[in-house]
Write a protein that holds these residues in place. Sequence first.
Motif, PDB file in Angstrom:
ATOM      1  N   ALA A  13      55.843  31.657   3.781  1.00 22.12           N
ATOM      2  CA  ALA A  13      55.869  32.325   4.918  1.00 22.12           C
ATOM      3  C   ALA A  13      55.788  31.140   6.124  1.00 22.12           C
ATOM      4  N   ALA A  14      54.762  30.382   6.150  1.00 23.06           N
ATOM      5  CA  ALA A  14      54.373  29.551   7.029  1.00 23.06           C
ATOM      6  C   ALA A  14      55.403  28.296   7.211  1.00 23.06           C
ATOM      7  N   GLY A  15      55.809  27.807   5.862  1.00 20.02           N
ATOM      8  CA  GLY A  15      56.748  26.634   5.842  1.00 20.02           C
ATOM      9  C   GLY A  15      58.196  27.001   6.510  1.00 20.02           C
ATOM     10  N   LEU A  32      60.462  21.055   1.571  1.00 18.53           N
ATOM     11  CA  LEU A  32      60.338  20.648   0.292  1.00 18.53           C
ATOM     12  C   LEU A  32      59.319  21.689  -0.862  1.00 18.53           C
ATOM     13  N   GLU A  33      59.841  22.369  -1.711  1.00 21.81           N
ATOM     14  CA  GLU A  33      59.214  23.332  -2.455  1.00 21.81           C
ATOM     15  C   GLU A  33      59.189  22.877  -3.921  1.00 21.81           C
ATOM     16  N   LYS A  34      58.057  22.912  -4.439  1.00 19.02           N
ATOM     17  CA  LYS A  34      57.762  22.596  -5.915  1.00 19.02           C
ATOM     18  C   LYS A  34      58.570  23.448  -6.890  1.00 19.02           C
ATOM     19  N   SER A  45      54.158  40.006  -2.368  1.00 20.49           N
ATOM     20  CA  SER A  45      53.518  40.504  -1.189  1.00 20.49           C
ATOM     21  C   SER A  45      53.572  42.099  -1.229  1.00 20.49           C
ATOM     22  N   GLY A  46      52.516  42.785  -1.034  1.00 20.30           N
ATOM     23  CA  GLY A  46      52.469  44.002  -0.902  1.00 20.30           C
ATOM     24  C   GLY A  46      52.976  44.701  -2.081  1.00 20.30           C
ATOM     25  N   GLY A  47      52.495  44.188  -3.258  1.00 18.65           N
ATOM     26  CA  GLY A  47      53.335  44.958  -4.478  1.00 18.65           C
ATOM     27  C   GLY A  47      54.596  44.696  -4.544  1.00 18.65           C
ATOM     28  N   CYS A  50      56.258  44.043   0.440  1.00 17.28           N
ATOM     29  CA  CYS A  50      56.064  43.184   1.634  1.00 17.28           C
ATOM     30  C   CYS A  50      55.546  44.068   3.061  1.00 17.28           C
ATOM     31  N   ASN A  51      54.195  43.879   2.935  1.00 20.39           N
ATOM     32  CA  ASN A  51      53.674  44.392   4.361  1.00 20.39           C
ATOM     33  C   ASN A  51      53.543  43.253   5.033  1.00 20.39           C
ATOM     34  N   LEU A  52      54.696  43.205   5.928  1.00 25.12           N
ATOM     35  CA  LEU A  52      55.417  42.000   6.921  1.00 25.12           C
ATOM     36  C   LEU A  52      54.434  41.633   7.950  1.00 25.12           C
ATOM     37  N   ARG A 134      58.393  18.525  -6.089  1.00 24.24           N
ATOM     38  CA  ARG A 134      56.784  18.350  -5.966  1.00 24.24           C
ATOM     39  C   ARG A 134      56.589  17.347  -4.761  1.00 24.24           C
ATOM     40  N   VAL A 135      55.716  17.653  -3.804  1.00 23.41           N
ATOM     41  CA  VAL A 135      55.025  16.683  -3.049  1.00 23.41           C
ATOM     42  C   VAL A 135      53.699  16.222  -3.604  1.00 23.41           C
ATOM     43  N   MET A 136      53.513  15.061  -3.937  1.00 20.68           N
ATOM     44  CA  MET A 136      52.441  14.205  -4.287  1.00 20.68           C
ATOM     45  C   MET A 136      51.371  13.852  -3.482  1.00 20.68           C
ATOM     46  N   GLY A 176      46.626  24.429  -4.857  1.00 19.98           N
ATOM     47  CA  GLY A 176      45.799  23.866  -3.679  1.00 19.98           C
ATOM     48  C   GLY A 176      46.114  22.406  -3.579  1.00 19.98           C
ATOM     49  N   ASP A 177      47.160  22.024  -3.852  1.00 13.51           N
ATOM     50  CA  ASP A 177      47.428  20.469  -4.028  1.00 13.51           C
ATOM     51  C   ASP A 177      47.010  19.752  -2.735  1.00 13.51           C
ATOM     52  N   ALA A 178      47.439  20.160  -1.548  1.00 14.11           N
ATOM     53  CA  ALA A 178      47.332  19.541  -0.262  1.00 14.11           C
ATOM     54  C   ALA A 178      45.739  19.504   0.090  1.00 14.11           C
ATOM     55  N   GLY A 379      49.427  28.078   8.173  1.00 14.59           N
ATOM     56  CA  GLY A 379      49.243  29.173   7.010  1.00 14.59           C
ATOM     57  C   GLY A 379      47.987  28.969   6.140  1.00 14.59           C
ATOM     58  N   GLU A 380      48.050  29.409   4.885  1.00 12.29           N
ATOM     59  CA  GLU A 380      46.870  29.392   4.171  1.00 12.29           C
ATOM     60  C   GLU A 380      46.181  28.158   4.055  1.00 12.29           C
ATOM     61  N   VAL A 381      46.596  27.137   4.161  1.00 12.25           N
ATOM     62  CA  VAL A 381      46.190  25.850   3.925  1.00 12.25           C
ATOM     63  C   VAL A 381      44.692  25.681   4.881  1.00 12.25           C
ATOM     64  N   ASN A 392      47.672  38.569   6.916  1.00 13.18           N
ATOM     65  CA  ASN A 392      47.786  37.157   6.597  1.00 13.18           C
ATOM     66  C   ASN A 392      49.297  36.510   6.813  1.00 13.18           C
ATOM     67  N   LEU A 393      50.377  37.338   6.393  1.00 14.13           N
ATOM     68  CA  LEU A 393      51.598  37.041   6.657  1.00 14.13           C
ATOM     69  C   LEU A 393      51.878  36.585   7.999  1.00 14.13           C
ATOM     70  N   GLN A 394      51.416  37.473   9.081  1.00 13.46           N
ATOM     71  CA  GLN A 394      51.529  37.303  10.366  1.00 13.46           C
ATOM     72  C   GLN A 394      50.778  35.937  10.880  1.00 13.46           C
TER      73      GLN A 394
HETATM   74  C1  LIG Z   1      49.796  39.548  -4.751  1.00 15.20           C
HETATM   75  C2  LIG Z   1      49.828  39.158  -3.095  1.00 15.20           C
HETATM   76  C3  LIG Z   1      50.041  40.174  -2.305  1.00 15.20           C
HETATM   77  C4  LIG Z   1      49.854  39.969  -0.865  1.00 15.20           C
HETATM   78  N1  LIG Z   1      50.446  40.940  -0.172  1.00 15.20           N
HETATM   79  C5  LIG Z   1      50.483  40.747   1.270  1.00 15.20           C
HETATM   80  C6  LIG Z   1      50.811  41.486   2.238  1.00 15.20           C
HETATM   81  O1  LIG Z   1      51.556  42.536   1.871  1.00 15.20           O
HETATM   82  N2  LIG Z   1      51.003  41.191   3.550  1.00 15.20           N
HETATM   83  C7  LIG Z   1      50.193  40.050   4.095  1.00 15.20           C
HETATM   84  O2  LIG Z   1      50.231  39.788   5.250  1.00 15.20           O
HETATM   85  N3  LIG Z   1      49.813  39.310   3.110  1.00 15.20           N
HETATM   86  C8  LIG Z   1      49.903  39.398   1.947  1.00 15.20           C
HETATM   87  N4  LIG Z   1      49.368  38.432   0.836  1.00 15.20           N
HETATM   88  C9  LIG Z   1      48.892  37.317   1.338  1.00 15.20           C
HETATM   89  C10 LIG Z   1      50.117  36.133   1.811  1.00 15.20           C
HETATM   90  O3  LIG Z   1      51.097  36.476   0.874  1.00 15.20           O
HETATM   91  C11 LIG Z   1      49.885  34.763   2.147  1.00 15.20           C
HETATM   92  O4  LIG Z   1      48.634  34.769   3.004  1.00 15.20           O
HETATM   93  C12 LIG Z   1      50.934  33.995   2.756  1.00 15.20           C
HETATM   94  O5  LIG Z   1      52.090  34.016   2.173  1.00 15.20           O
HETATM   95  C13 LIG Z   1      50.614  32.393   3.080  1.00 15.20           C
HETATM   96  O6  LIG Z   1      51.831  31.937   3.498  1.00 15.20           O
HETATM   97  P1  LIG Z   1      51.788  30.270   3.283  1.00 15.20           P
HETATM   98  O7  LIG Z   1      53.037  29.853   3.661  1.00 15.20           O
HETATM   99  O8  LIG Z   1      50.606  29.854   4.063  1.00 15.20           O
HETATM  100  O9  LIG Z   1      51.551  29.761   1.708  1.00 15.20           O
HETATM  101  P2  LIG Z   1      52.442  30.302   0.496  1.00 15.20           P
HETATM  102  O10 LIG Z   1      53.286  31.727   0.877  1.00 15.20           O
HETATM  103  O11 LIG Z   1      51.617  30.479  -0.487  1.00 15.20           O
HETATM  104  O12 LIG Z   1      53.411  29.288   0.261  1.00 15.20           O
HETATM  105  C14 LIG Z   1      53.207  27.957   0.218  1.00 15.20           C
HETATM  106  C15 LIG Z   1      54.120  27.197  -0.675  1.00 15.20           C
HETATM  107  O13 LIG Z   1      54.031  25.794  -0.985  1.00 15.20           O
HETATM  108  C16 LIG Z   1      54.340  25.678  -2.350  1.00 15.20           C
HETATM  109  N5  LIG Z   1      53.764  24.222  -2.600  1.00 15.20           N
HETATM  110  C17 LIG Z   1      52.342  24.216  -2.994  1.00 15.20           C
HETATM  111  N6  LIG Z   1      52.032  22.921  -3.007  1.00 15.20           N
HETATM  112  C18 LIG Z   1      53.471  22.120  -3.047  1.00 15.20           C
HETATM  113  C19 LIG Z   1      53.568  20.962  -3.327  1.00 15.20           C
HETATM  114  N7  LIG Z   1      52.699  19.794  -3.733  1.00 15.20           N
HETATM  115  N8  LIG Z   1      54.824  20.373  -3.148  1.00 15.20           N
HETATM  116  C20 LIG Z   1      55.790  21.226  -2.636  1.00 15.20           C
HETATM  117  N9  LIG Z   1      55.592  22.677  -2.499  1.00 15.20           N
HETATM  118  C21 LIG Z   1      54.283  23.058  -2.702  1.00 15.20           C
HETATM  119  C22 LIG Z   1      54.378  26.611  -3.162  1.00 15.20           C
HETATM  120  O14 LIG Z   1      54.903  26.880  -4.349  1.00 15.20           O
HETATM  121  C23 LIG Z   1      54.433  27.662  -2.063  1.00 15.20           C
HETATM  122  O15 LIG Z   1      55.913  28.352  -2.166  1.00 15.20           O
HETATM  123  C24 LIG Z   1      49.902  38.581  -0.516  1.00 15.20           C
HETATM  124  C25 LIG Z   1      49.235  37.688  -1.381  1.00 15.20           C
HETATM  125  C26 LIG Z   1      49.506  38.090  -2.857  1.00 15.20           C
HETATM  126  C27 LIG Z   1      48.941  37.045  -3.711  1.00 15.20           C
END
Ligand SMILES: Cc1cc2nc3c(=O)[nH]c(=O)nc-3n(C[C@H](O)[C@H](O)[C@H](O)COP(=O)(O)OP(=O)(O)OC[C@H]3O[C@@H](n4cnc5c(N)ncnc54)[C@H](O)[C@@H]3O)c2cc1C
Length: 413
Positions: A13-15, A32-34, A45-47, A50-52, A134-136, A176-178, A379-381, A392-394
Amino acid sequence: MREPTVAVVGAGAAGIIAAWRAASLGAKVVLLEKTPRIGTKIMISGGGKCNLTHDGSLEDILRAFRKNEAQFLRPSFYRFPPASFLKIVFSRGLEVYTRPDGRIFPVHQTAKDVVRILTDVIEEAGVEVRLDCRVMGLLIEAGRVIGVETEFGPLKADKVIVAAGGSSYPNSGTTGDAWAWLRTLGHKVTPLRAALAPIYLHDKAYSGLALRDVFLRGRSAGKEIARWRGDLLFTHQGISGPCALGVSREVAEAMEKGPVAFVVDGWPDETFESLREELIAEAKSSPHRLVRTHLEAKAPERYAERILDQAEIGTGTKLGTLGKKQRNQVVEFMKGLPLGEARAVPLEKGEVVAGGVELSEVDPKTMESRVVSSLFLCGEVLDIAGPVGGYNLQAAWSTGFVAGDTAATKSVK
Ligand SMILES: Cc1cc2nc3c(=O)[nH]c(=O)nc-3n(C[C@H](O)[C@H](O)[C@H](O)COP(=O)(O)OP(=O)(O)OC[C@H]3O[C@@H](n4cnc5c(N)ncnc54)[C@H](O)[C@@H]3O)c2cc1C
């Protein structure tokens, strides 16, 4: 001045939003996506529904987060609020509905529509997407990031946005690579713990039971450390559902210091006195009715049985023969049935991970690292974990937007 080149690590979502924003502002963006696809976590998300995001005032939405997280998120939430994200998906035909509790979902209840729209949006903005890449690590020169090391070799970029997510649901790509790279560069990563996760219990006696609208309380060292009202599900490992997810972060934290035990109040709207009065009245009007029948009319059979078991009352006991002490005991366990101690809160099963890059090391107005220049984190990092509800998506949409915006507009040295 030439347009900057921006490498975005992670197509979650963040990227995705970061890449879209940077490319829309004219930057040359590589995402870049691994894994073999973008938006894997959005899909689950949201089963799968997707709870946007969440409805309501921005301050109310921010209040759902812990104080320091809300303070950090405030600038990005005001820059890119839920309405701004919804504008993007509305313009592509997505219809949404808002639940009474404020949670916003696509009308057709499928996350696929959201990912499809985001795929179109980044394509139209001119983002180059490299899947299975994959980013290393990060390439650093004189204290600033100059690109990324991929499994296929180095990739130079003026700016790098790390949006690699957390480490729960590792099958979705987030392992948790990063955090390892960021630690080597001097970033602090706060302790990682499960959040919005099921809780494993030692006692598995309730497996399969589902309780509606109860109060779950977690206690440790004689103090209540967490409470949540909602539905509670018992699995073969312990507890799940909104109540368990709601207290899991506090429980995981408290378990590092000592055991955490749970009690469940099956009648949160009743007081001890009101339940006792009801038993007394019932005993008067129907003295031959079994205590068990009385409870089973108000709760699932196995739950009622367990209350009687704890109160040491035989299943054949009639309401009319119940003494004062026994009656009080029944009510006591109706208001607080012990579930035993937590065994574990599995980090990998959490919807999010609590902990991540220390927030004070990132500028909340730009998402730029305060440790390494030209590096952006979103994002979640980051050390952010909101409750269930689209929060969390927001947080990912908003921090991603700001990271992409600044990465594209900050001058290239
Ligand atoms: C089962 C489940 C249900 C959820 N439901 C909801 C919901 O309904 N509403 C809500 O708000 N939140 C929900 N969440 C939480 C929400 O999905 C996350 O907080 C959000 O997706 C985080 O976004 P992000 O972009 O930071 O990380 P992510 O969406 O996790 O994206 C990170 C991306 O980085 C990639 N990546 C990682 N390491 C590397 C690397 N070394 N090289 C290249 N690519 C890499 C990964 O493959 C991944 O695609 C849910 C989570 C889960 C697990």
